[in-house]
Design a protein around this motif. Structure first.
Motif, PDB file in Angstrom:
ATOM      1  N   ILE A 181       0.851  -1.188   0.000  1.00 16.87           N
ATOM      2  CA  ILE A 181       0.000   0.000   0.000  1.00 16.87           C
ATOM      3  C   ILE A 181       0.887   1.238   0.000  1.00 16.87           C
ATOM      4  N   ARG A 182       0.567   2.196  -0.846  1.00 13.50           N
ATOM      5  CA  ARG A 182       1.300   3.460  -0.906  1.00 13.50           C
ATOM      6  C   ARG A 182       0.426   4.510  -0.238  1.00 13.50           C
ATOM      7  N   VAL A 188       3.867   6.986  -3.743  1.00 12.43           N
ATOM      8  CA  VAL A 188       3.491   6.283  -4.973  1.00 12.43           C
ATOM      9  C   VAL A 188       4.203   6.886  -6.179  1.00 12.43           C
ATOM     10  N   ALA A 189       4.446   8.194  -6.171  1.00 13.09           N
ATOM     11  CA  ALA A 189       5.159   8.829  -7.285  1.00 13.09           C
ATOM     12  C   ALA A 189       6.611   8.370  -7.333  1.00 13.09           C
ATOM     13  N   TYR A 311      -6.045   6.951 -11.018  1.00 10.06           N
ATOM     14  CA  TYR A 311      -5.421   5.804 -11.663  1.00 10.06           C
ATOM     15  C   TYR A 311      -4.170   5.361 -10.922  1.00 10.06           C
ATOM     16  N   SER A 312      -3.969   4.053 -10.860  1.00  6.54           N
ATOM     17  CA  SER A 312      -2.742   3.511 -10.283  1.00  6.54           C
ATOM     18  C   SER A 312      -1.547   3.892 -11.157  1.00  6.54           C
ATOM     19  N   TYR A 313      -0.406   4.029 -10.530  1.00  7.84           N
ATOM     20  CA  TYR A 313       0.814   4.367 -11.251  1.00  7.84           C
ATOM     21  C   TYR A 313       1.397   3.123 -11.922  1.00  7.84           C
TER      22      TYR A 313
END
Length: 324
Positions: A181-182, A188-189, A311-313
């Motif tokens: 989990i981010r 997440v970036a 949106y997911s990365y």
């Protein structure tokens, strides 16, 4: 004539595929007239996916995206599962540029498809759209069972909740989940993988606080309550089964699921994994017996209507390309 730019684009479409916890467990190797998709076992999920069937399903999803992209660029494309001298199976896409390949309009939805994890609206999906989802693929050895009535979904709910309970009572499962989990946009970036908290509708709290919340306040009981709400709000469920529980069928299941997801996107229908009863082997076996399944149930998807989520990365191309 093939160009490196076209090949790179085909691979980038492959990276838009879904994967468990958005681990993106793939590596791509380009050779003359072929692209290989190799499993990246550094990104496997040993607790939730000990036999790596979900990993290979993800590779199958990527392969189907790449086949659609190859057709878009005028290539004939065949997909094969092969095994190397180390007994590791991988996917080989053979490309032949003809310029006259019939295009598949599912290609148009690769970039906008997402696993939408929020609460759905409880609006019904029409029988014609249900049929379109059921008929979105035609692969020998892969079957789909739809649950759309209240009675059908109620029977399925028992297995969903049992699977969820088993997982959230397992500290190793929770630890593995939390590691992917981010908890902030910054995180997440930087990593460009995993489950972004925003895509689940969670506030950005940072990893330290996120760890505390997940381990202290998220329990089997709280997850069961959350899933009961999700189940009640879903229009239906799709259970995918394989005739044989082997790598070739796992990959084929991924290709089938990707076509299902792209068709759902085309119809403005949201979808997301509810895979706990398939991941817990004892629950999986009971579910197969309850529904008199002839195949192995390996993937459960909920569907319905909802707004889009962030949106997911995805990792950059340089991180997933292997050199010969």
């Amino acid at each position: 004539m093939k160009t490196p730019e076209q090949i790179n684009e085909i691979i980038e479409y492959g990276t838009k595929a879904p994967s468990g916890h958005n681990t993106q467990p793939w590596k791509f190797l380009v050779k003359e007239n072929e692209i290989q998709i190799h499993p990246d076992f550094d990104r496997e999920l040993p607790i939730v996916d000990p036999d790596n069937h979900a990993l290979y399903i993800s590779l199958g999803c990527a392969a189907e995206n790449m086949l659609l992209a190859a057709k878009h660029f005028g290539y004939e494309c065949t997909v094969n599962v092969v095994t190397n001298d180390k007994n590791i199976s991988f996917i080989k896409l053979l490309l032949n540029q003809t310029g006259s390949v019939e295009r598949d309009n599912l290609f148009d939805y690769i970039n906008i498809r997402q696993s939408t994890r929020n609460l759905y609206t409880n609006d019904k999906v029409s029988s014609s759209n249900i049929a379109a989802l059921q008929e979105s693929f035609n692969f020998k050895g892969i079957e789909i069972l739809m649950f759309t009535t209240a009675e059908e979904i109620e029977k399925l709910e028992t297995f969903i909740i049992e699977g969820s309970n088993r997982q959230f009572q397992n500290k190793d499962f929770v630890k593995e989940l939390v590691s992917w989990i981010r908890f902030s946009k910054k995180e997440v970036a930087q990593k460009r993988d995993g489950i972004w908290q925003a895509s689940m509708g969670m506030p950005g709290v940072g990893r330290t606080l996120g760890n505390i919340i997940m381990k202290k306040f998220v329990s089997a009981s709280s997850e069961a309550k959350r899933w009961k709400k999700q189940i009640e709000a879903s229009a239906g469920f799709a259970l995918f089964t394989v005739e044989k529980n082997d790598v070739a069928h796992w990959v084929l299941l991924g290709r089938a699921f990707q076509r299902f997801g792209l068709t759902a996107t085309q119809l403005n229908i949201s979808h997301a994994h509810v895979n706990m009863p398939c991941e817990e082997i004892q629950v999986r076996n009971k579910m197969a017996k309850q529904f008199e399944l002839t195949g192995h149930p390996l993937l459960l998807i909920r569907f319905g209507y909802s707004k889009k989520m962030p949106y997911s990365y995805r990792r950059p191309l340089a991180d997933v390309l292997e050199t010969p």
